[in-house]
Design a protein around this motif. Sequence first.
Motif, PDB file in Angstrom:
ATOM      1  N   LEU A 220     -68.496  -4.095 122.957  1.00  0.00           N
ATOM      2  CA  LEU A 220     -69.488  -5.133 123.293  1.00  0.00           C
ATOM      3  C   LEU A 220     -70.785  -4.930 122.516  1.00  0.00           C
ATOM      4  CD1 LEU A 220     -69.023  -5.515 127.153  1.00  0.00           C
ATOM      5  CD2 LEU A 220     -68.491  -7.188 125.376  1.00  0.00           C
ATOM      6  N   MET A 221     -71.115  -3.652 122.272  1.00  0.00           N
ATOM      7  CA  MET A 221     -72.362  -3.342 121.551  1.00  0.00           C
ATOM      8  C   MET A 221     -72.341  -3.922 120.143  1.00  0.00           C
ATOM      9  SD  MET A 221     -74.635  -1.800 123.248  1.00  0.00           S
ATOM     10  CE  MET A 221     -75.753  -0.749 122.343  1.00  0.00           C
ATOM     11  N   SER A 222     -71.156  -4.064 119.553  1.00  0.00           N
ATOM     12  CA  SER A 222     -71.080  -4.519 118.160  1.00  0.00           C
ATOM     13  C   SER A 222     -70.841  -6.032 118.064  1.00  0.00           C
ATOM     14  CB  SER A 222     -69.944  -3.784 117.452  1.00  0.00           C
ATOM     15  OG  SER A 222     -68.717  -4.180 118.049  1.00  0.00           O
ATOM     16  N   MET A 223     -70.811  -6.702 119.204  1.00  0.00           N
ATOM     17  CA  MET A 223     -70.465  -8.122 119.168  1.00  0.00           C
ATOM     18  C   MET A 223     -71.705  -9.003 119.251  1.00  0.00           C
ATOM     19  SD  MET A 223     -67.226  -8.163 121.727  1.00  0.00           S
ATOM     20  CE  MET A 223     -67.167  -9.930 121.814  1.00  0.00           C
ATOM     21  N   SER A 224     -71.526 -10.230 118.762  1.00  0.00           N
ATOM     22  CA  SER A 224     -72.582 -11.210 118.994  1.00  0.00           C
ATOM     23  C   SER A 224     -71.981 -12.281 119.904  1.00  0.00           C
ATOM     24  CB  SER A 224     -73.062 -11.714 117.639  1.00  0.00           C
ATOM     25  OG  SER A 224     -73.132 -13.082 117.625  1.00  0.00           O
ATOM     26  N   PHE A 225     -72.734 -12.682 120.911  1.00  0.00           N
ATOM     27  CA  PHE A 225     -72.165 -13.538 121.966  1.00  0.00           C
ATOM     28  C   PHE A 225     -72.417 -15.016 121.666  1.00  0.00           C
ATOM     29  CE2 PHE A 225     -73.926  -9.703 124.333  1.00  0.00           C
ATOM     30  CZ  PHE A 225     -72.766  -8.970 124.167  1.00  0.00           C
ATOM     31  N   PRO A 226     -71.365 -15.810 121.577  1.00  0.00           N
ATOM     32  CA  PRO A 226     -71.548 -17.241 121.313  1.00  0.00           C
ATOM     33  C   PRO A 226     -71.967 -17.993 122.576  1.00  0.00           C
ATOM     34  CG  PRO A 226     -69.223 -16.760 121.561  1.00  0.00           C
ATOM     35  CD  PRO A 226     -69.943 -15.448 121.711  1.00  0.00           C
ATOM     36  N   TYR A 227     -72.194 -19.291 122.426  1.00  0.00           N
ATOM     37  CA  TYR A 227     -72.653 -20.102 123.564  1.00  0.00           C
ATOM     38  C   TYR A 227     -71.660 -20.056 124.731  1.00  0.00           C
ATOM     39  CZ  TYR A 227     -74.195 -23.992 126.389  1.00  0.00           C
ATOM     40  OH  TYR A 227     -74.605 -24.751 127.455  1.00  0.00           O
ATOM     41  N   PHE A 228     -70.381 -20.212 124.426  1.00  0.00           N
ATOM     42  CA  PHE A 228     -69.392 -20.257 125.511  1.00  0.00           C
ATOM     43  C   PHE A 228     -68.950 -18.847 125.893  1.00  0.00           C
ATOM     44  CE2 PHE A 228     -68.906 -24.752 124.300  1.00  0.00           C
ATOM     45  CZ  PHE A 228     -69.089 -25.304 125.567  1.00  0.00           C
ATOM     46  N   SER A 229     -69.886 -18.049 126.364  1.00  0.00           N
ATOM     47  CA  SER A 229     -69.538 -16.706 126.804  1.00  0.00           C
ATOM     48  C   SER A 229     -70.335 -16.360 128.054  1.00  0.00           C
ATOM     49  CB  SER A 229     -69.829 -15.689 125.694  1.00  0.00           C
ATOM     50  OG  SER A 229     -71.213 -15.582 125.470  1.00  0.00           O
ATOM     51  N   LEU A 230     -69.774 -15.460 128.834  1.00  0.00           N
ATOM     52  CA  LEU A 230     -70.463 -14.996 130.045  1.00  0.00           C
ATOM     53  C   LEU A 230     -70.070 -13.547 130.298  1.00  0.00           C
ATOM     54  CD1 LEU A 230     -68.339 -14.960 132.738  1.00  0.00           C
ATOM     55  CD2 LEU A 230     -68.398 -17.383 132.264  1.00  0.00           C
ATOM     56  N   LEU A 231     -70.867 -12.886 131.135  1.00  0.00           N
ATOM     57  CA  LEU A 231     -70.628 -11.467 131.384  1.00  0.00           C
ATOM     58  C   LEU A 231     -70.750 -11.184 132.872  1.00  0.00           C
ATOM     59  CD1 LEU A 231     -70.313  -8.622 129.971  1.00  0.00           C
ATOM     60  CD2 LEU A 231     -72.804  -8.481 130.028  1.00  0.00           C
ATOM     61  N   ILE A 232     -69.818 -10.381 133.373  1.00  0.00           N
ATOM     62  CA  ILE A 232     -69.907  -9.924 134.763  1.00  0.00           C
ATOM     63  C   ILE A 232     -70.151  -8.410 134.703  1.00  0.00           C
ATOM     64  CG2 ILE A 232     -68.718  -9.749 136.992  1.00  0.00           C
ATOM     65  CD1 ILE A 232     -67.009 -12.182 136.172  1.00  0.00           C
ATOM     66  N   ILE A 233     -71.185  -7.967 135.414  1.00  0.00           N
ATOM     67  CA  ILE A 233     -71.520  -6.528 135.421  1.00  0.00           C
ATOM     68  C   ILE A 233     -71.508  -6.040 136.858  1.00  0.00           C
ATOM     69  CG2 ILE A 233     -73.123  -4.745 134.612  1.00  0.00           C
ATOM     70  CD1 ILE A 233     -74.591  -6.794 132.973  1.00  0.00           C
ATOM     71  N   ARG A 234     -70.961  -4.841 137.051  1.00  0.00           N
ATOM     72  CA  ARG A 234     -71.015  -4.248 138.388  1.00  0.00           C
ATOM     73  C   ARG A 234     -71.060  -2.734 138.265  1.00  0.00           C
ATOM     74  NH1 ARG A 234     -66.741  -5.624 142.112  1.00  0.00           N
ATOM     75  NH2 ARG A 234     -67.551  -3.773 143.108  1.00  0.00           N
ATOM     76  N   LYS A 235     -71.452  -2.106 139.354  1.00  0.00           N
ATOM     77  CA  LYS A 235     -71.419  -0.641 139.422  1.00  0.00           C
ATOM     78  C   LYS A 235     -69.982  -0.230 139.661  1.00  0.00           C
ATOM     79  CE  LYS A 235     -74.089   0.786 142.808  1.00  0.00           C
ATOM     80  NZ  LYS A 235     -75.095   1.386 143.671  1.00  0.00           N
ATOM     81  N   PRO A 236     -69.575   0.937 139.166  1.00  0.00           N
ATOM     82  CA  PRO A 236     -68.224   1.388 139.504  1.00  0.00           C
ATOM     83  C   PRO A 236     -68.125   1.545 141.017  1.00  0.00           C
ATOM     84  CG  PRO A 236     -69.277   2.865 137.911  1.00  0.00           C
ATOM     85  CD  PRO A 236     -70.307   1.897 138.345  1.00  0.00           C
ATOM     86  N   GLU A 237     -66.942   1.253 141.549  1.00  0.00           N
ATOM     87  CA  GLU A 237     -66.799   1.365 143.021  1.00  0.00           C
ATOM     88  C   GLU A 237     -66.804   2.840 143.421  1.00  0.00           C
ATOM     89  OE1 GLU A 237     -63.768  -1.377 144.792  1.00  0.00           O
ATOM     90  OE2 GLU A 237     -63.940  -2.201 142.777  1.00  0.00           O
ATOM     91  N   GLU A 238     -67.511   3.106 144.558  1.00  0.00           N
ATOM     92  CA  GLU A 238     -67.553   4.494 145.019  1.00  0.00           C
ATOM     93  C   GLU A 238     -66.239   4.856 145.674  1.00  0.00           C
ATOM     94  OE1 GLU A 238     -71.152   4.380 147.299  1.00  0.00           O
ATOM     95  OE2 GLU A 238     -72.222   4.070 145.399  1.00  0.00           O
ATOM     96  N   LYS A 239     -65.767   6.080 145.357  1.00  0.00           N
ATOM     97  CA  LYS A 239     -64.504   6.515 145.958  1.00  0.00           C
ATOM     98  C   LYS A 239     -64.759   6.868 147.426  1.00  0.00           C
ATOM     99  CE  LYS A 239     -61.962   7.386 141.965  1.00  0.00           C
ATOM    100  NZ  LYS A 239     -62.986   7.081 140.986  1.00  0.00           N
ATOM    101  N   ARG A 240     -63.840   6.446 148.292  1.00  0.00           N
ATOM    102  CA  ARG A 240     -64.035   6.789 149.702  1.00  0.00           C
ATOM    103  C   ARG A 240     -63.206   7.992 150.081  1.00  0.00           C
ATOM    104  NH1 ARG A 240     -64.753   1.006 152.558  1.00  0.00           N
ATOM    105  NH2 ARG A 240     -65.765   0.087 150.811  1.00  0.00           N
TER     106      ARG A 240
END
Length: 240
Positions: A220-240
């Motif tokens: 992702l660091m080396s990419m350029s994002f076009p108009y039709f793009s989106l990103l979902i970000i989350r924290k890693p899930e905590e192990k129970r």
Amino acid sequence: MIRFVSLGPGDPELITVKGLHALQKADVIFCPATAHKSSEEGPVSFSSRAAEIVQALGIEQKHISLFHVPMSRDREAARRAYDQLAVEVCRARRKRMEVVVVAEGDAGFYSSIHYLFDKLQANQIEVELIAGVPAFIAAGATAGLHIVKQTERLLVIPGTATAYELISQVKEGQVVVIMKLSACQAAVRTCIATHPEFLYYYFEQVGTKEELCVTDPAQLMSMSFPYFSLLIIRKPEEKR
Ligand code: SAH
């Protein structure tokens, strides 16, 4: 009644049955188009993903009317284009035609078509908004991702976010969806560089042949994002 039909993000099958019926009944379907110029002086040509979706659903081209809305930050130009479209829509309505205006994804979700909707409504013209699948919901499904689970919270933002905002919101435990990603490339890169441990789900051209999903932060660091793009970000899930 002017119907605003949501087409879904690209895959023609992701329209609702209600939306499809409205298209099938329509005499005229106004579809947004994008202008392309091969050179500074060259002729302008238009393409319309929305019209492609409508045609893929078996609607004849003679019912399709393209309109162009400039995508620049100058919202005045867009407003003028919608004023012109409102005139055309009203003209068709006076001829007692069944009029539909389409938008990609969900027509009530970050869609500039609201200018037209609001304008018609303000002029006491009956309007109806037919819901559809927004791009981020389709994106999650293509990746087999459960976007939010149980008590998790979701924050959907446009590409105006700063790196600081992104990082603090994800750290707080929110799942963040960034629409209009091309507008915040630098903030996203800072977030990835400082927090490679977050989970990133990048989507491009969801529901089309060019669909792409990338989850590797280094890529992702080396990419350029076009108009039709989106990103979902989350924290890693905590192990129970
Ligand atoms: N009404 C649309 C959103 C329009 S705003 C919806 O409901 O999804 C435009 C933004 O939507 C784009 O910048 C991009 O972030 C996202 N988008 C729309 N279609 C997309 C697609 N097929 N793939 C990826 N992102 C898309």
